[in-house]
Design a protein around this motif. Sequence first.
Motif, short mmCIF file in Angstrom:
data_model
loop_
_atom_site.label_atom_id
_atom_site.label_comp_id
_atom_site.label_asym_id
_atom_site.label_seq_id
_atom_site.Cartn_x
_atom_site.Cartn_y
_atom_site.Cartn_z
N TYR A 291 52.69 46.06 22.80
CA TYR A 291 51.40 46.26 23.66
C TYR A 291 50.55 45.18 23.63
O TYR A 291 49.97 44.65 24.62
CB TYR A 291 50.78 47.42 23.13
CG TYR A 291 51.16 48.74 23.92
CD1 TYR A 291 50.55 49.51 24.96
CD2 TYR A 291 52.66 49.33 23.76
CE1 TYR A 291 50.88 50.56 25.49
CE2 TYR A 291 52.91 50.31 24.56
CZ TYR A 291 52.16 50.88 25.55
OH TYR A 291 52.58 51.90 25.81
N PHE A 292 50.51 44.32 22.35
CA PHE A 292 49.74 43.02 22.08
C PHE A 292 49.96 42.13 23.13
O PHE A 292 49.29 41.44 23.99
CB PHE A 292 49.55 42.63 21.00
CG PHE A 292 48.70 41.35 20.81
CD1 PHE A 292 47.37 41.45 20.77
CD2 PHE A 292 49.26 40.20 20.81
CE1 PHE A 292 46.64 40.41 20.76
CE2 PHE A 292 48.67 38.91 20.46
CZ PHE A 292 47.36 39.14 20.56
N GLU A 293 51.44 41.75 23.43
CA GLU A 293 51.82 40.90 24.25
C GLU A 293 51.54 41.29 25.64
O GLU A 293 50.98 40.57 26.61
CB GLU A 293 53.43 40.85 24.34
CG GLU A 293 53.75 40.22 23.22
CD GLU A 293 55.41 40.39 23.10
OE1 GLU A 293 56.13 40.55 24.21
OE2 GLU A 293 55.92 40.20 22.05
N GLN A 294 51.56 42.67 26.05
CA GLN A 294 50.94 43.04 27.69
C GLN A 294 49.66 42.72 27.54
O GLN A 294 49.31 42.21 28.70
CB GLN A 294 51.39 44.55 27.71
CG GLN A 294 51.18 45.18 28.97
CD GLN A 294 51.57 46.63 29.24
OE1 GLN A 294 52.20 47.28 28.16
NE2 GLN A 294 51.15 47.36 30.14
N MET A 295 48.90 43.17 26.62
CA MET A 295 47.56 42.81 26.63
C MET A 295 47.04 41.52 27.27
O MET A 295 46.45 41.14 27.93
CB MET A 295 46.77 43.30 25.37
CG MET A 295 45.40 43.03 25.41
SD MET A 295 44.88 43.20 23.70
CE MET A 295 43.27 42.37 23.71
N CYS A 296 47.87 40.76 26.38
CA CYS A 296 47.57 39.27 26.79
C CYS A 296 48.09 38.97 28.30
O CYS A 296 47.34 38.03 28.82
CB CYS A 296 48.39 38.26 25.80
SG CYS A 296 47.79 38.33 23.93
N GLU A 297 49.15 39.30 28.59
CA GLU A 297 49.68 39.17 29.84
C GLU A 297 48.61 39.63 30.91
O GLU A 297 48.45 39.24 31.88
CB GLU A 297 50.98 39.72 30.18
CG GLU A 297 52.15 39.23 29.59
CD GLU A 297 53.57 40.04 29.46
OE1 GLU A 297 53.60 40.89 30.18
OE2 GLU A 297 54.52 39.79 28.81
N GLU A 298 48.00 40.83 30.53
CA GLU A 298 47.01 41.25 31.47
C GLU A 298 45.75 40.41 31.64
O GLU A 298 44.76 40.85 32.47
CB GLU A 298 46.52 42.71 31.18
CG GLU A 298 47.67 43.71 31.28
CD GLU A 298 47.90 43.99 32.75
OE1 GLU A 298 46.97 44.15 33.74
OE2 GLU A 298 49.17 44.60 32.98
N GLY A 299 45.65 39.49 30.55
CA GLY A 299 44.35 38.78 30.79
C GLY A 299 43.33 39.10 29.68
O GLY A 299 42.10 38.59 29.84
N VAL A 300 43.31 40.08 28.97
CA VAL A 300 42.34 40.63 28.27
C VAL A 300 42.11 39.80 26.96
O VAL A 300 43.25 39.82 26.37
CB VAL A 300 42.58 42.07 28.04
CG1 VAL A 300 41.48 42.75 27.12
CG2 VAL A 300 42.54 42.89 29.15
N GLN A 301 41.31 39.40 26.80
CA GLN A 301 40.93 38.55 25.38
C GLN A 301 40.96 39.23 24.33
O GLN A 301 39.89 40.24 24.03
CB GLN A 301 39.64 37.74 25.64
CG GLN A 301 39.35 36.73 24.54
CD GLN A 301 40.16 35.36 24.55
OE1 GLN A 301 41.04 35.17 25.58
NE2 GLN A 301 40.06 34.74 23.56
N PRO A 302 41.74 39.18 23.27
CA PRO A 302 41.50 39.99 21.93
C PRO A 302 39.98 39.70 21.21
O PRO A 302 39.66 38.45 21.40
CB PRO A 302 42.70 39.27 21.14
CG PRO A 302 43.18 38.13 21.86
CD PRO A 302 42.73 38.19 23.03
#
Length: 174
Positions: free
Chosen positions: A45-56
């Motif tokens: 899910y973190f990978e998906q988050m990064c792909e979506e362009g959401v900054q951690p």
Amino acid sequence: MYAKCGSMEDAKRVFDKMPLWDVVSWNSILGGFAMNGHGKEALTYFEQMCEEGVQPDDITFVCLLSACRHSGLVHEGLCFYASMKEVYMISPTEEHYTCMVDLLGRAGHLQEAKNMIKSMPCKPHFATCTALLGACRIHGNVEMGERVAKQVIELESENAANKHLCCFWQQASL
């Protein structure tokens, strides 16, 4: 709510139906995976988050490191810790250090966990030291455990619960 109750399928269903995913919603699902021992899913899910362009943010990394420590993903945890600082320019907080000490300690890397505490820019907190103390107990390192127990007492000598903890350590190591 579903994640806190242990129902990750329902948590994922609600997450997937959300019209917009921001860092808070991502952190919520990552934290749910972490607390329920689904480390690999948290990483996906973190990978998906990064792909979506959401900054951690810093909370994202607490969730990721917690997921790694609960799933025994030492290498991955070390990589996230490094990228947090080097890629995302997020300075570690007490929670990050505690996660790392616990991750390393659970895996039996007691010296590395101790070195992590020594590398902290501030005095270690009770939770950080007790994470190492618990790892010493699990892995039978009485010598290091005694030193850490003394440090725990020094950190919060006024707290009766800490004295009880150290008495428990002494009884367990007999």
